[in-house]
Design an enzyme around this catalytic site. Sequence first.
Site, short mmCIF file in Angstrom:
data_model
loop_
_atom_site.label_atom_id
_atom_site.label_comp_id
_atom_site.label_asym_id
_atom_site.label_seq_id
_atom_site.Cartn_x
_atom_site.Cartn_y
_atom_site.Cartn_z
N ARG A 72 53.34 31.96 46.23
CA ARG A 72 53.22 33.11 47.12
C ARG A 72 53.16 34.40 46.31
O ARG A 72 52.49 35.36 46.68
CB ARG A 72 54.39 33.16 48.11
N TYR A 125 32.86 46.95 61.16
CA TYR A 125 33.03 45.61 61.69
C TYR A 125 34.02 45.65 62.85
O TYR A 125 35.08 46.28 62.74
CB TYR A 125 33.52 44.68 60.57
#
Length: 383
Positions: free
Chosen positions: A54, A106
Amino acid sequence: MKLKMNYKLATKCLYSDKEGTSCDKSGAISFPIYQSATFAHPGVGNSTGYDYSRLQNPTREHLEDIVCSLESGYDALAFSSGMAAISALMEIFSPGDHIISGNDLYGGSIRLFDNINHKNQITFDYIDTGNDDIESYITPSTKAIYVETPTNPMMNVTDIVKVAAIAKKHNLLFIVDNTFLSPYFQNPLVLGADIVIHSGTKFLGGHNDTLAGFLVVNSAELSEKLRFIIKTIGSGLAPFDSWLILRGIKTLSIRMERQQKNAIKIVAWLQTNEKVKNVYYPGLPDHPGYEISKKQSRGFGSMLTFEVETSDLALKILSSVQLIHFAESLGGVETLITYPMTQTHADLSQEKREETGITPTILRLSVGIEDIDDLIYDLSQAF
């Protein structure tokens, strides 16, 4: 002793120009997939440089080095999607902050801004960043200017150098979504931007087979802030997906050149079609952003939008294409045709769509690497 090379862009697509990035001693040409969630420590206070995927993983790190090199940045961070990258970026802002944003983005970015970020009390002004007076929208709460150039889907162009000067004058962050042109054709950081965004799913990956997103920054301060965020919220790109994007980037230069070549020929064909009312492509000399594009980009790309006579014709084309795929997304080796009304910008109100020219007669084309004769034949029979 190996000498550090100043590689050209096409070579950087294959090799990071950062020394000492490989963790593998086998001589493998393909960088390994380190499919490990955690890493062992030699002892207390000692580390291999990797603790938990992570935080960082060797495969992701190598990918980040290459993307950072391509954009001439200080640091690059790889995320699980383009929207994950933008979501993480918005975490550097606080309630009450104001952002000036392009009005032709977008649809997913606008959805994020208007819902999640608005809920967190971040406010936005949507303007035409290529033509409006940006400085008139700056307030004491303004913290950033956010643009796409060229825009999605209307292919509007913003002068990056001009906006960078405004941002610097007012001590604002300048953020540029560079997805449509990729680092092969445009490098906003070199032109004065502070942060560059990529949907790695698109041209960087290039094969429509995985999701990814990137933030590339120009300073240690921004790197530190975003590294803290990515490890805290856990949206880093997985090792196998990192490898897929690494593999895709190896052919970025070849794909971008071929796709642009095809796009230019399709644009010329569309201009001769009496059923096409308008073609939006920055590579056309009569495009309002043509001169700016020539100044700030090395190419015009393979994205184009066109307007047909009627909505019925638009729907007929979408249902009649055979080689070309009627699908969302862009930037892959396959040519895709998209209907912004019901796909990329479906969540926008009719009023917002109409303000930027997104009507039922608008179609967006992401041109792939197929034989150009086959593509034009398919468009011809669909018309």
